[in-house]
Each structure stands twice: as structure tokens, then as C-alpha cells.
Design an enzyme around this catalytic site. Structure first.
Site, PDB file in Angstrom:
ATOM      1  N   HIS A  73       0.846  -1.196   0.000  1.00  0.00           N
ATOM      2  CA  HIS A  73       0.000   0.000   0.000  1.00  0.00           C
ATOM      3  C   HIS A  73       0.882   1.246   0.000  1.00  0.00           C
ATOM      4  CE1 HIS A  73      -3.993  -1.824   1.650  1.00  0.00           C
ATOM      5  NE2 HIS A  73      -3.501  -2.500   0.629  1.00  0.00           N
ATOM      6  N   TYR A 201      -8.826   5.433   7.955  1.00  0.00           N
ATOM      7  CA  TYR A 201      -8.958   5.792   9.373  1.00  0.00           C
ATOM      8  C   TYR A 201      -9.963   6.929   9.443  1.00  0.00           C
ATOM      9  CZ  TYR A 201      -4.524   3.273  10.135  1.00  0.00           C
ATOM     10  OH  TYR A 201      -3.545   2.324  10.188  1.00  0.00           O
ATOM     11  N   PRO A 293      -3.476   0.428  18.860  1.00  0.00           N
ATOM     12  CA  PRO A 293      -3.229  -0.087  17.507  1.00  0.00           C
ATOM     13  C   PRO A 293      -3.344   0.944  16.387  1.00  0.00           C
ATOM     14  CG  PRO A 293      -5.344  -0.851  18.334  1.00  0.00           C
ATOM     15  CD  PRO A 293      -4.669  -0.150  19.464  1.00  0.00           C
ATOM     16  N   TYR A 384       4.382   6.766  10.188  1.00  0.00           N
ATOM     17  CA  TYR A 384       3.532   5.620   9.828  1.00  0.00           C
ATOM     18  C   TYR A 384       4.347   4.530   9.124  1.00  0.00           C
ATOM     19  CZ  TYR A 384      -0.641   3.048   8.501  1.00  0.00           C
ATOM     20  OH  TYR A 384      -1.601   2.067   8.378  1.00  0.00           O
TER      21      TYR A 384
HETATM   22  P1  RFL Z   1       2.700 -11.698  21.873  1.00  0.00           P
HETATM   23  O1  RFL Z   1       2.261 -11.813  20.458  1.00  0.00           O
HETATM   24  O2  RFL Z   1       1.724 -11.303  22.884  1.00  0.00           O
HETATM   25  O3  RFL Z   1       3.347 -13.106  22.249  1.00  0.00           O
HETATM   26  C1  RFL Z   1       3.651 -13.446  23.574  1.00  0.00           C
HETATM   27  C2  RFL Z   1       3.613 -14.947  23.681  1.00  0.00           C
HETATM   28  O4  RFL Z   1       4.033 -15.331  24.983  1.00  0.00           O
HETATM   29  C3  RFL Z   1       3.164 -16.338  25.458  1.00  0.00           C
HETATM   30  N1  RFL Z   1       3.218 -16.335  26.938  1.00  0.00           N
HETATM   31  C4  RFL Z   1       3.878 -17.260  27.665  1.00  0.00           C
HETATM   32  N2  RFL Z   1       4.583 -18.330  27.311  1.00  0.00           N
HETATM   33  C5  RFL Z   1       5.110 -19.089  28.304  1.00  0.00           C
HETATM   34  N3  RFL Z   1       4.934 -18.823  29.626  1.00  0.00           N
HETATM   35  C6  RFL Z   1       4.235 -17.750  30.023  1.00  0.00           C
HETATM   36  N4  RFL Z   1       4.076 -17.479  31.323  1.00  0.00           N
HETATM   37  C7  RFL Z   1       3.665 -16.914  29.025  1.00  0.00           C
HETATM   38  N5  RFL Z   1       2.906 -15.792  29.057  1.00  0.00           N
HETATM   39  C8  RFL Z   1       2.649 -15.456  27.793  1.00  0.00           C
HETATM   40  C9  RFL Z   1       1.816 -15.979  24.890  1.00  0.00           C
HETATM   41  O5  RFL Z   1       0.930 -17.076  24.861  1.00  0.00           O
HETATM   42  C10 RFL Z   1       2.206 -15.490  23.506  1.00  0.00           C
HETATM   43  O6  RFL Z   1       2.203 -16.520  22.560  1.00  0.00           O
HETATM   44  O7  RFL Z   1       3.943 -10.676  21.987  1.00  0.00           O
HETATM   45  P2  RFL Z   1       5.109 -10.337  20.967  1.00  0.00           P
HETATM   46  O8  RFL Z   1       5.717 -11.581  20.388  1.00  0.00           O
HETATM   47  O9  RFL Z   1       5.975  -9.353  21.637  1.00  0.00           O
HETATM   48  O10 RFL Z   1       4.364  -9.657  19.701  1.00  0.00           O
HETATM   49  C11 RFL Z   1       3.763  -8.421  19.835  1.00  0.00           C
HETATM   50  C12 RFL Z   1       2.533  -8.342  18.941  1.00  0.00           C
HETATM   51  O11 RFL Z   1       1.758  -9.514  19.072  1.00  0.00           O
HETATM   52  C13 RFL Z   1       1.677  -7.138  19.311  1.00  0.00           C
HETATM   53  O12 RFL Z   1       2.485  -5.966  19.437  1.00  0.00           O
HETATM   54  C14 RFL Z   1       0.591  -6.807  18.321  1.00  0.00           C
HETATM   55  O13 RFL Z   1      -0.214  -7.891  17.966  1.00  0.00           O
HETATM   56  C15 RFL Z   1      -0.273  -5.740  18.988  1.00  0.00           C
HETATM   57  N6  RFL Z   1      -1.590  -5.686  18.400  1.00  0.00           N
HETATM   58  C16 RFL Z   1      -1.704  -5.056  17.225  1.00  0.00           C
HETATM   59  N7  RFL Z   1      -0.612  -4.452  16.667  1.00  0.00           N
HETATM   60  C17 RFL Z   1      -0.719  -3.820  15.498  1.00  0.00           C
HETATM   61  O14 RFL Z   1       0.307  -3.302  14.993  1.00  0.00           O
HETATM   62  N8  RFL Z   1      -1.959  -3.767  14.844  1.00  0.00           N
HETATM   63  C18 RFL Z   1      -3.086  -4.379  15.378  1.00  0.00           C
HETATM   64  O15 RFL Z   1      -4.135  -4.341  14.785  1.00  0.00           O
HETATM   65  C19 RFL Z   1      -2.986  -5.036  16.605  1.00  0.00           C
HETATM   66  N9  RFL Z   1      -4.054  -5.667  17.149  1.00  0.00           N
HETATM   67  C20 RFL Z   1      -2.670  -6.336  19.022  1.00  0.00           C
HETATM   68  C21 RFL Z   1      -3.912  -6.322  18.360  1.00  0.00           C
HETATM   69  C22 RFL Z   1      -2.551  -6.983  20.265  1.00  0.00           C
HETATM   70  C23 RFL Z   1      -3.641  -7.602  20.872  1.00  0.00           C
HETATM   71  N10 RFL Z   1      -3.469  -8.184  22.187  1.00  0.00           N
HETATM   72  C24 RFL Z   1      -2.141  -8.424  22.719  1.00  0.00           C
HETATM   73  C25 RFL Z   1      -4.467  -8.410  23.113  1.00  0.00           C
HETATM   74  C26 RFL Z   1      -5.011  -6.969  18.936  1.00  0.00           C
HETATM   75  C27 RFL Z   1      -4.886  -7.608  20.191  1.00  0.00           C
HETATM   76  C28 RFL Z   1      -6.105  -8.306  20.705  1.00  0.00           C
HETATM   77  C1  PHB Z   2      -5.306  -4.407  11.055  1.00  0.00           C
HETATM   78  O1  PHB Z   2      -5.306  -4.746   9.854  1.00  0.00           O
HETATM   79  O2  PHB Z   2      -5.680  -5.183  11.936  1.00  0.00           O
HETATM   80  C2  PHB Z   2      -4.838  -3.048  11.421  1.00  0.00           C
HETATM   81  C3  PHB Z   2      -4.262  -2.247  10.461  1.00  0.00           C
HETATM   82  C4  PHB Z   2      -3.829  -0.981  10.800  1.00  0.00           C
HETATM   83  C5  PHB Z   2      -3.987  -0.528  12.096  1.00  0.00           C
HETATM   84  C6  PHB Z   2      -4.555  -1.349  13.046  1.00  0.00           C
HETATM   85  C7  PHB Z   2      -4.997  -2.607  12.720  1.00  0.00           C
HETATM   86  O3  PHB Z   2      -3.580   0.718  12.414  1.00  0.00           O
END
Ligand code: RFL
Ligand code: PHB
Length: 392
Positions: A73, A201, A293, A384
Site C-alpha cells: 500500500h 482511518y 493499535p 507511519y
Molecule cells: P505476543 O504476540 O503477545 O506473544 C507473547 C507470547 O508469549 C506467550 N506467553 C507465555 N509463554 C510461556 N509462559 C508464560 N508465562 C507466558 N505468558 C505469555 C503468549 O501465549 C504469547 O504466545 O507478543 P510479541 O511476540 O511481543 O508480539 C507483539 C505483537 O503480538 C503485538 O504488538 C501486536 O499484535 C499488537 N496488536 C496489534 N498491533 C498492530 O500493529 N496492529 C493491530 O491491529 C494489533 N491488534 C494487538 C492487536 C494486540 C492484541 N493483544 C495483545 C491483546 C489486537 C490484540 C487483541
Molecule cells: C489491522 O489490519 O488489523 C490493522 C491495520 C492498521 C492498524 C490497526 C490494525 O492501524
């Protein structure tokens, strides 16, 4: 008693990517994950990758499918005051972003770790870490009903916001910075073509809404919602109606509805701990910092931590020198705070904060300024797409 060079707690993108990069440099690691592989792969989270993250996945040799399937994009749209404005990322910064789901990144990394015969240990229970203030850290855990102990040189906490590593640090050694927002995002995934070919957005008096996608046939949409609202209060029909009300008219008319295949509410939070190193324990990704996010920074910031840390570990195991490890915390915190600032700002100008007409007018003025000023737009665009890394 087993031994490894690096014990990694958590098989999210941070833990898997670190393990893969270390493996490519001849460093042995064990990844312990609390959940099952299906559970980890099934979590729907981030969707936008900065070019720096794509480059790191290329270095990790896990970009095969990504290069083929990602959607590049070159811009996105901002909706406000009944209009829609395109932010030309490529024109302003020379680069765009890649749309490729975190689920897919995770799957590619899992496949690579399995192909190297070093998959994570899934369903590891009661993980406990000790001894990281000395020279012989250990990790204890249970697996398939038996207790295990792993001795290592370093422990890396890639275990997310709810993990055990950060909580194992004595409170006197760690400082927490936090901002909790009075709303969440309700997200749905549906197998329908996206309403727009780029992300949208939208700031609206009823609350924020956004359009994203996972492919040309799978859409991801979000609406700002109350923190107390249960998902059950949002049947699909209510979601689609509310989404369309909050989008610019041309986008709303193009929304194709269909049954949701996933629907969940995520709270919004800004969170950072300092420092990120405690003797032989290092914190990475969501274990150390959370962003709302809106700026799509969470996963990219986690990858940026890994980029700095894996090189520091490679240097340490090759030469015995710890100078890069010693710099890790300060180095990554600079980028973390820039991403915290950007994510907070982008959230602040796009979301509804209670009934605050003055605040809403200020948001509209800020968005209006953006659309008329190349300087302001360039600032938005360069944040961004991801700020540059300092030269290696
Ligand atoms: P993660 O992905 O949370 O992975 C951590 C892993 O550790 C495990 N864990 C354990 N394992 C062993 N023993 C324990 N005691 C443990 N406790 C936890 C968990 O099961 C898991 O598998 O962290 P990591 O690797 O640092 O990655 C970070 C990303 O996942 C995170 O920054 C993003 O997904 C944040 N986020 C989003 N980011 C975006 O840029 N765009 C989004 O749309 C977006 N949506 C989100 C999100 C995070 C969410 N969370 C954490 C609730 C939506 C959600 C719902
Ligand atoms: C998503 O695709 O889940 C997404 C993309 C951009 C954002 C947040 C979430 O800023």
C-alpha cells in the site's frame, strides 16, 4: 537438566523471530510457549508491516510467502468532517507499507522453526525464571505432566503483556509508564472484498472507525466501542450499520457485508517499562511496551527490538564482548518512545473522547492542518511507514 544458550519465553512473533535469527547465526535457543500451536496461530492481531520489518523477515529467510502474498500500500485515507483525504505515503517518504497478517507471519516463522527441527515447546506450564542477576540463569517449567529445568546464558522475555518475565523483576528495579484510554476497538474479520483498496482511518462524532484487510477477499474492520460492552451486544448487523455510519460516504457505500468469522474487543493502552535489561534477562516486544493499535506499530516495534537484540547476542557469542547487550535497553527505548508518541497522537486525533465539543473541534483543526501542510503530512507519513534505523 537441559542446557541452551538462549532461553526464549513466548512464541509470539518476537520470540519466534529472535529464535530464527539466532539459529541462522549458529546460536542455539529454546522457545517455551504457554499455549498450543493452534491457539497461537489463531489469534487475529496486527495487519500492517513496515518495510524495516519486511527486511528483517527477509534476513530471517521467512519472506517467501510474504513477498508473494503481501499487498503493498502506497497510501491510506483519513476520513473526517464528511470528507476523505489520501495520505500519499510513497510520495511523501519514498516508501509504502505491506499488508500481511500477523497470523501469517507467525505461521511462516513456526514453519521455519519446525523445518530447522527446533519448534517451540508448546503448552509449557508454570514457567518460572530465576538466577538472571547472576551468571547461571535457569528456567523451570512443566510439560506433559513432568517438571523440567533449563540452564542457559540468557533469558529473553518475549512473553507479551501478561507474561511472567516482567513480573519476575523485583519492583524496585523497574519503572512503569502507562496511559489507559476510556474505550476499546471492536474488530471483525469477514470474507468479503475490502470497501477500499487502501486502509481508511475515520474520525466521526459517533466514534472512530477503520477499514483494513487481510487479502482482496478478506476484510478487517474496527469501530471504537465502550470498554464495558460485551461482544454479544454487537451482532453482525449492528456492527455493519455502525461502521457505515462512521465512514466517509463513498467508502460506506462500498462496504460489502457478510457473516463475521471473528469478532473481539481489545482495550487500548500505552505502556512502557524501563529499563529492558536486568542482568541476564532482556524484555522484548509486548512484554516491555504496548501501543494503541491506531498507528499499526505494535508488531513492528517488537520486530525492531529483535533486530537490535539478535545482533547484540551474536556479537556476545562470537567475541565474548557485551558492549552491544549493554546498549540494548537505551537504544530500543528511543525508538519505543517515538512510537508511543506517534500512536498516542494518532489515537488522540481520530477517537472520540467523551462528549467534548471543544476537543472535537481541535481534532478537526489538526486534521484540516494536516491536509493543507506538506510538513505536517510528511511527519505523519514518516512515522507511519517507520522511522529509519540508525546506520549499522
Ligand atoms: P505476543 O504476540 O503477545 O506473544 C507473547 C507470547 O508469549 C506467550 N506467553 C507465555 N509463554 C510461556 N509462559 C508464560 N508465562 C507466558 N505468558 C505469555 C503468549 O501465549 C504469547 O504466545 O507478543 P510479541 O511476540 O511481543 O508480539 C507483539 C505483537 O503480538 C503485538 O504488538 C501486536 O499484535 C499488537 N496488536 C496489534 N498491533 C498492530 O500493529 N496492529 C493491530 O491491529 C494489533 N491488534 C494487538 C492487536 C494486540 C492484541 N493483544 C495483545 C491483546 C489486537 C490484540 C487483541
Ligand atoms: C489491522 O489490519 O488489523 C490493522 C491495520 C492498521 C492498524 C490497526 C490494525 O492501524
Amino acid at each position: 537438566m537441559a542446557r541452551t544458550q538462549v532461553a526464549i519465553i513466548g512464541a509470539g512473533p518476537s520470540g519466534l523471530l529472535l529464535s530464527q535469527l539466532l539459529h541462522l547465526h549458529g546460536i542455539d535457543s529454546v522457545v517455551l510457549e504457554r499455549q498450543s500451536r493452534d491457539h497461537v496461530e489463531g489469534r487475529i492481531r496486527a495487519g500492517v508491516l513496515e518495510q524495516g520489518t519486511v527486511d528483517l523477515l527477509t534476513m530471517a529467510k521467512v519472506d517467501h510467502r510474504l513477498q508473494r502474498e503481501r499487498l503493498v500500500h502506497d497510501g491510506f485515507a483519513l476520513g473526517f468532517a464528511g470528507r476523505s483525504f489520501r495520505v500519499d505515503l510513497k510520495g511523501l517518504t519514498g516508501t509504502g507499507v505491506s499488508v500481511y497478517g500477523q497470523t501469517e507471519v507467525t505461521k511462516d516463522l513456526m514453519d521455519a522453526r519446525a523445518a530447522a527441527r527446533s519448534p517451540p515447546i508448546f503448552e509449557a506450564g508454570n514457567v518460572g525464571i530465576a538466577g538472571f542477576d547472576g551468571d547461571h540463569p535457569t528456567v523451570r517449567y512443566t510439560h506433559e505432566g513432568r517438571s523440567h529445568e533449563l540452564v542457559c546464558d540468557y533469558i529473553i522475555g518475549c512473553d507479551g503483556y501478561h507474561g511472567v518475565c516482567r513480573r519476575s523483576v523485583p519492583a524496585a528495579l523497574i519503572q512503569t509508564f502507562e496511559r489507559v484510554y476510556p474505550f476499546g476497538w471492536l474488530g471483525i474479520l469477514a470474507d468479503v472484498p475490502p470497501a477500499s483498496h487502501e486502509l481508511v482511518y475515520s474520525n466521526h462524532p459517533r466514534g472512530f472507525a477503520m477499514c483494513s484487510m487481510r487479502s482482496l477477499t478478506r476484510s478487517r474492520y474496527y469501530v471504537q466501542c465502550g470498554l464495558e460492552e460485551p461482544v454479544d451486544a454487537w451482532p453482525d448487523s449492528r456492527f455493519w450499520d455502525e461502521l457505515r455510519l462512521r465512514l466517509p460516504v463513498d467508502v460506506a457505500e462500498a462496504v460489502v457485508t457478510g457473516p463475521s468469522i471473528e469478532k473481539s474487543i481489545a482495550p487500548l493502552r500505552s505502556f512502557v517499562v524501563e529499563p529492558l535489561r536486568f542482568g541476564r534477562l532482556f524484555l522484548v516486544g509486548d512484554a516491555a511496551h504496548i501501543v494503541p493499535p491506531t498507528g499499526a506499530k505494535g508488531l513492528n516495534l517488537a520486530a525492531a527490538d529483535v533486530r537490535i537484540l539478535y545482533r547484540a547476542l551474536v556479537e556476545r557469542f562470537r567475541t565474548g564482548r557485551t558492549h552491544l547487550l549493554d546498549r540494548y535497553s537505551d537504544q530500543v527505548l528511543r525508538r519505543i518512545w517515538m512510537a508511543e508518541r506517534f500512536s498516542w497522537w494518532f489515537t488522540s486525533v481520530t477517537h472520540k473522547f467523551s462528549d467534548d465539543p471543544f476537543g472535537h473541534r481541535l481534532q478537526l483543526a489538526e486534521l484540516d492542518y494536516l491536509t493543507g501542510s506538506t510538513a505536517a503530512l510528511t511527519s505523519l507519513a514518516e512515522n507511519y511507514v517507520g522511522l529509519p534505523f540508525s546506520p549499522d
